[in-house]
Design a protein around this motif. Structure first.
Motif, PDB file in Angstrom:
ATOM      1  N   GLY A  24      -0.207   9.571  -5.860  1.00  0.00           N
ATOM      2  CA  GLY A  24       0.047  10.942  -5.444  1.00  0.00           C
ATOM      3  C   GLY A  24       0.612  11.852  -6.518  1.00  0.00           C
ATOM      4  N   PRO A  25       1.678  11.453  -7.242  1.00  0.00           N
ATOM      5  CA  PRO A  25       2.242  12.354  -8.247  1.00  0.00           C
ATOM      6  C   PRO A  25       1.255  12.734  -9.343  1.00  0.00           C
ATOM      7  N   ALA A  26       0.444  11.758  -9.792  1.00  0.00           N
ATOM      8  CA  ALA A  26      -0.534  12.046 -10.845  1.00  0.00           C
ATOM      9  C   ALA A  26      -1.558  13.068 -10.366  1.00  0.00           C
ATOM     10  N   VAL A  27      -2.050  12.878  -9.151  1.00  0.00           N
ATOM     11  CA  VAL A  27      -3.020  13.817  -8.585  1.00  0.00           C
ATOM     12  C   VAL A  27      -2.364  15.166  -8.323  1.00  0.00           C
ATOM     13  N   ALA A  78       0.831  -1.209   0.000  1.00  0.00           N
ATOM     14  CA  ALA A  78       0.000   0.000   0.000  1.00  0.00           C
ATOM     15  C   ALA A  78       0.863   1.255   0.000  1.00  0.00           C
ATOM     16  N   LEU A  79       1.965   1.209   0.747  1.00  0.00           N
ATOM     17  CA  LEU A  79       2.885   2.338   0.783  1.00  0.00           C
ATOM     18  C   LEU A  79       3.454   2.620  -0.604  1.00  0.00           C
ATOM     19  N   SER A  85       1.777   7.909   1.672  1.00  0.00           N
ATOM     20  CA  SER A  85       2.583   8.036   0.457  1.00  0.00           C
ATOM     21  C   SER A  85       1.854   8.815  -0.630  1.00  0.00           C
ATOM     22  N   ALA A  86       0.533   8.637  -0.742  1.00  0.00           N
ATOM     23  CA  ALA A  86      -0.220   9.364  -1.765  1.00  0.00           C
ATOM     24  C   ALA A  86      -0.217  10.861  -1.478  1.00  0.00           C
ATOM     25  N   ALA A  87      -0.508  11.225  -0.229  1.00  0.00           N
ATOM     26  CA  ALA A  87      -0.522  12.648   0.126  1.00  0.00           C
ATOM     27  C   ALA A  87       0.879  13.244   0.056  1.00  0.00           C
TER      28      ALA A  87
END
Length: 413
Positions: A68-71, A60-61, A116-118
């Motif tokens: 995250g980078p795409a968003v 998940a990490l 990791s996403a944020a």
């Protein structure tokens, strides 16, 4: 009046605007709190999470670094650089607390995904803000300074993390979250959202039409043939570099050496990069950047491959020195090239695409790299690194003329 920080550094970093130095300082603060991820396996074990359950949390990490980078690239272009950075930093800080308090494996996995996403939404916005602040001639130096800040913070965090972990894992989470919130405060107080440059009416109308045609997604990047050639090549080079996170510890372990040896190798890398990067950037800034990028990538590939020949501390030290010198050489170049290719209204998405490429490369190294090492054998991994890295470097150098023509055309426009 006291001298500015840049007056003590090589000429390559002098003259950069205050926004670059603010991001540099904020990055050091943020990376000082990069503590939880390196010790996550140990924290999970302390909570009774072992075996396959650990892989769910780590997976998940890694997946968050693909989201995250795409968003972040889209948000940076749509709502602005500062708001995107604030969303990422505060979101990651909250997720740190959620992970520490999570009662089970799946809630831990969800918190890890959010961390990791944020956290990875911040880089595209910061890269775009750097591109807004400096002209194309100085972007590589600005990105090199940014990378230097990452390495300074990471080097100190490696020492700090071991000390804090010995006194309680909650300290790791507290410092991690606190550093992110402190960086967010720096963003609020010290950074301003860049204003669009004033342009002649005809050119402004043309830019607006292009922006409308490109929409809000990544179509603008996908229609850029040169970017579609460069990004995969950069991805292969980043994949080879990311093998240093798995190849070296696996090889050290299989050689029967202690984890302390791996820690010493990490220290060698940190000392070389932090000590040499500013001076290397000053010497190499005037050379054709894709040629320099290719030369550094070859050094990284050779250094990783030399890990396969090492059978003791001396051999591993030599391999680390070689790929660390490559890391010093390539600092900031790829991000600078991508920034120079991007239209002004799409800089966030171009940097989002580059950060996503970095995330994919790291994820592939941590999965395919380990699988190759364990199933096909170490030699297959070393040869893959050498062949793939040198081939990608040669192909990148071959695009020098096309990138120069494109950049010259944009400057003339």
């Amino acid at each position: 009046m006291p001298p500015s920080p840049s007056s003590f550094l090589p000429s390559s970093f002098r003259g950069l605007p205050p926004v670059v130095w603010t991001i540099f300082a904020g990055t050091i603060v943020n990376r000082l709190g990069y503590l939880v991820t390196p010790f996550l396996v140990f924290f999970l074990a302390s909570r009774g999470v072992t075996g396959a359950d650990t892989s769910y949390v780590l997976g998940a990490l890694g997946a968050g670094n693909l989201i995250g980078p795409a968003v972040g690239g889209i948000l940076a272009d749509r709502i602005g650089r500062r708001p995107t950075m604030l969303i990422g930093l505060t979101g990651a800080a909250v997720a740190q607390g959620a992970l520490f308090l999570a009662p089970g494996v799946w809630t831990m996995a969800a918190a890890s995904l959010l961390i990791s996403a944020a956290g990875s939404t911040v880089s595209p916005a910061a890269y775009a803000l750097l591109a807004d602040a400096v002209d194309s001639e100085r972007r590589q130096r600005a990105y090199a300074l940014f990378g230097w800040g990452v390495n300074i913070g990471t080097a100190v965090a490696g020492i700090l993390g071991g000390y804090l972990a010995a006194h309680g894992y909650w300290l790791l989470f507290a410092v991690d979250a606190g550093s992110m919130l402190l960086y967010a405060l720096v963003v609020v107080v010290r950074l301003k959202e860049p204003a669009r440059a004033k342009t002649p009416a005809a050119r402004e109308e043309k830019g607006q039409k292009e922006e409308k045609k490109d929409g809000i997604g990544y179509g603008v990047v996908l229609r850029d043939r040169l970017a579609l050639l460069l990004l995969p090549l950069f991805g292969i080079q980043l994949f080879v570099y990311s093998l240093t996170e798995v190849a070296l510890p696996l090889a050290v372990h299989d050689s029967g050496l202690s984890p302390a040896v791996y820690g010493a190798m990490a220290a060698v890398n940190a000392v070389l990069v932090v000590g040499l990067q500013p001076f290397a950037t000053a010497r190499l800034a005037k050379l054709p950047q894709l040629v320099v990028q290719s030369a550094g990538s070859v050094l990284i590939a050779v250094g990783v491959a030399l890990t396969g020949l090492a059978d003791g501390i001396v051999g591993y030290t030599v391999s680390v020195i070689v790929w660390s010198l490559g890391e010093v050489v390539v600092a900031g170049i790829a991000a600078g090239v991508v920034a120079n290719l991007a239209p002004a209204h799409a800089r966030g998405r171009y940097q989002g695409a580059f950060s996503w490429t970095w995330g994919v490369a790291r994820f592939a190294a941590l999965t395919l790299g380990v699988a190759t090492y364990t199933t096909l054998g170490p030699a297959a991994l070393w040869w893959t690194a050498l062949v793939a890295g040198t081939a990608a470097a040669a192909a990148t150098a071959a695009l020098t003329a096309r990138v120069r023509r494109r950049t010259t055309h944009e400057l003339a426009a």
